[in-house]
Design a protein around this motif. Structure first.
Motif, PDB file in Angstrom:
ATOM      1  N   ASN A   9       0.834  -1.200   0.000  1.00 18.62           N
ATOM      2  CA  ASN A   9       0.000   0.000   0.000  1.00 18.62           C
ATOM      3  C   ASN A   9       0.873   1.255   0.000  1.00 18.62           C
ATOM      4  OD1 ASN A   9       0.836   0.660   2.670  1.00 18.62           O
ATOM      5  ND2 ASN A   9      -0.821  -0.540   3.558  1.00 18.62           N
ATOM      6  N   LYS A  11      -0.309   3.713   2.153  1.00 21.83           N
ATOM      7  CA  LYS A  11      -0.961   4.292   3.325  1.00 21.83           C
ATOM      8  C   LYS A  11       0.030   4.298   4.478  1.00 21.83           C
ATOM      9  CE  LYS A  11      -5.284   1.808   2.280  1.00 21.83           C
ATOM     10  NZ  LYS A  11      -6.291   0.873   2.869  1.00 21.83           N
ATOM     11  N   CYS A  12      -0.031   5.294   5.321  1.00 17.90           N
ATOM     12  CA  CYS A  12       0.813   5.277   6.511  1.00 17.90           C
ATOM     13  C   CYS A  12       0.252   6.220   7.563  1.00 17.90           C
ATOM     14  CB  CYS A  12       2.255   5.669   6.178  1.00 17.90           C
ATOM     15  SG  CYS A  12       3.413   5.252   7.514  1.00 17.90           S
ATOM     16  N   ASN A  13       0.420   5.823   8.820  1.00 14.67           N
ATOM     17  CA  ASN A  13       0.002   6.674   9.939  1.00 14.67           C
ATOM     18  C   ASN A  13       1.141   7.557  10.432  1.00 14.67           C
ATOM     19  OD1 ASN A  13       1.432   4.458  10.877  1.00 14.67           O
ATOM     20  ND2 ASN A  13       0.215   4.232  12.738  1.00 14.67           N
ATOM     21  N   LYS A  24       1.930   9.787  -0.212  1.00 10.97           N
ATOM     22  CA  LYS A  24       1.051   8.838   0.464  1.00 10.97           C
ATOM     23  C   LYS A  24      -0.373   9.091  -0.044  1.00 10.97           C
ATOM     24  CE  LYS A  24       4.419   7.538   3.293  1.00 10.97           C
ATOM     25  NZ  LYS A  24       5.418   8.560   3.013  1.00 10.97           N
ATOM     26  N   ASN A  25      -0.806   8.288  -1.032  1.00 13.94           N
ATOM     27  CA  ASN A  25      -2.100   8.533  -1.674  1.00 13.94           C
ATOM     28  C   ASN A  25      -3.200   7.609  -1.168  1.00 13.94           C
ATOM     29  OD1 ASN A  25      -1.350   6.100  -2.810  1.00 13.94           O
ATOM     30  ND2 ASN A  25      -0.933   6.938  -4.850  1.00 13.94           N
ATOM     31  N   ASP A  26      -2.903   6.857  -0.082  1.00 21.02           N
ATOM     32  CA  ASP A  26      -3.863   5.932   0.527  1.00 21.02           C
ATOM     33  C   ASP A  26      -4.287   4.806  -0.412  1.00 21.02           C
ATOM     34  OD1 ASP A  26      -3.867   7.098   3.015  1.00 21.02           O
ATOM     35  OD2 ASP A  26      -5.543   8.425   2.578  1.00 21.02           O
ATOM     36  N   GLU A  27      -3.523   4.557  -1.460  1.00 20.42           N
ATOM     37  CA  GLU A  27      -3.818   3.463  -2.372  1.00 20.42           C
ATOM     38  C   GLU A  27      -3.363   2.138  -1.767  1.00 20.42           C
ATOM     39  OE1 GLU A  27      -5.397   3.328  -5.162  1.00 20.42           O
ATOM     40  OE2 GLU A  27      -5.582   5.422  -5.791  1.00 20.42           O
ATOM     41  N   GLU A  28      -4.064   1.065  -2.133  1.00 21.68           N
ATOM     42  CA  GLU A  28      -3.708  -0.283  -1.715  1.00 21.68           C
ATOM     43  C   GLU A  28      -3.584  -1.163  -2.946  1.00 21.68           C
ATOM     44  OE1 GLU A  28      -5.399  -2.331   1.951  1.00 21.68           O
ATOM     45  OE2 GLU A  28      -6.487  -3.401   0.365  1.00 21.68           O
ATOM     46  N   GLY A  62       4.541   2.396   2.498  1.00 24.57           N
ATOM     47  CA  GLY A  62       3.521   2.679   3.503  1.00 24.57           C
ATOM     48  C   GLY A  62       3.762   1.898   4.804  1.00 24.57           C
ATOM     49  N   SER A  67      -2.946  -2.852   5.889  1.00 24.50           N
ATOM     50  CA  SER A  67      -3.585  -3.715   4.882  1.00 24.50           C
ATOM     51  C   SER A  67      -3.426  -5.180   5.284  1.00 24.50           C
ATOM     52  CB  SER A  67      -2.959  -3.466   3.502  1.00 24.50           C
ATOM     53  OG  SER A  67      -3.133  -2.136   3.092  1.00 24.50           O
TER      54      SER A  67
END
Length: 370
Positions: A9, A11-13, A24-28, A62, A67
């Protein structure tokens, strides 16, 4: 063995200053791409007629644990395909350590994962570069989960690697950082990498070399005590003396591949520009011109530049074959990175100074097995 790194992904916090994934486009990764990645690896190992039919899948983000359901599906699917194709799958995962619970622990134990946790040091050091989305420090989010790491090591007899990134604002403190990991956190397997987004000059590398020597002496003193530890960076440097390497030694693009969430595959995380794409796992028989160049380079018998040919360390050098760093710095696969070359020579001199003492320690103590 074939190794694929799945960028599961984007995604990352966290928002670490040096992350190689700047967007970081929140894609998986889609399920179709994940399945095709597994099939890609199986086809590679079949085409190459490997006697050692082992595929290692490294899960990366990410933050991959955002995920987890997809990771679980990939493991289940690859296990079934492995049974049919008589291929063994191994698994690894790199995480920022902020997300952990018993369900994850049990899954990693059951599937014999190798784990790597990213942590740069104590709260003051770590939180300079590793911040949450809101800008807060992340150290204590990781510290609260160290109980699971210890439990994982107890149940598997495998060490969890704690890995740091050296940056211009933290490298001077790295000796105290390593001691903090060993003496305060009880970490047994430590590694480090350099921030590739920063330029490392010779003066900085010389300072790091002095720190490296301090760490070697500390490593020697800790051997055979409750504080003994594995230092992955040192292990790599020892291998660099023990082995003779051909011009293209790492095998990226031949034996290992970095597969992005979209399905495009590359040599490694340092080579994610479009012009360095090797192909697409979702498109059969797709192979770019850059992939053809890598295949040609892989067959080279001798390094093709005078600087390396005249260097006494050339037979033992992996830097000469780090094609992507050579390209990024010199726009040529055969002209080595000056920064990496300087590091190799300076670190090599220190290793030779303590080589036999280190080798003797490795013979005496079984903890080196990781």
């Amino acid at each position: 063995m074939i190794r694929i790194t799945l960028e599961i992904n984007r995604k990352c916090n966290l928002r670490c200053n040096y992350c190689y994934i700047t967007e970081k486009n929140d894609e998986e990764m889609s399920w179709e791409t994940a399945k095709n990645s597994v099939e890609f690896a199986i086809n590679k190992i079949k085409d190459m007629n490997h006697t050692k039919r082992v595929i290692r899948i490294d899960f990366l983000g990410g933050e991959p644990l955002l995920s987890f359901d997809l990771i679980r599906r990939v493991v289940e699917y690859s296990r079934k395909r492995g049974e049919k194709e008589k291929v063994k799958f191994n698994y690894a995962l790199t995480t920022n350590g902020t997300i952990f619970d018993k369900e994850l622990l049990d899954f990693f134990v059951e599937n014999k994962f190798s784990l790597k946790i990213s942590l740069d040091g104590n709260p003051d050091i770590n939180d300079m570069d590793r911040k949450t989305i809101t800008g807060a420090g992340s150290y204590y989010l990781v510290e609260k989960n160290l109980q699971y790491i210890k439990e994982y090591e107890r149940r598997t007899d495998k060490l969890v690697q704690v890995s740091s990134v050296l940056t211009h604002n933290n490298y001077k403190s790295y000796y105290s950082t390593l001691k903090f990991f060993v003496e305060q956190l009880g970490v047994k397997y430590i590694d480090l990498g350099f921030n590739s987004n920063e330029i490392w000059g010779e003066s900085e590398i010389r300072k790091i070399t002095k720190i490296f020597e301090e760490i070697i002496l500390y490593f020697i003193n800790c051997a055979g005590t409750p504080n003994e530890f594995v230092f992955g960076f040192l292990e790599d440097k020892i291998k660099g003396i023990d082995n003779i390497y051909r011009p293209y030694s790492c095998g990226a693009g031949i034996l290992s591949f970095y597969i992005s969430y979209s399905g495009n595959y590359f040599l490694c995380p340092a080579s994610l520009k479009d012009e360095y794409c090797l192909g697409d796992v979702n498109a059969k028989h797709s192979e770019t011109d850059f992939m053809k160049l890598i295949k040609k380079a892989y067959g080279m018998k001798r390094v093709q530049n005078k600087k390396c040919q005249l260097c006494k360390m050339e037979p033992y050098c992996t830097v000469k074959g780090c094609f992507i760093n050579n390209l990024l710095e010199n726009n040529s696969i055969i002209v080595p990175s000056n920064s990496l070359c300087t590091r190799k020579k300076l670190f090599g001199e220190i290793i030779k100074k303590y080589y036999f003492e280190i080798k003797d320690i490795k013979k005496k103590f079984a903890y080196i097995a990781i």
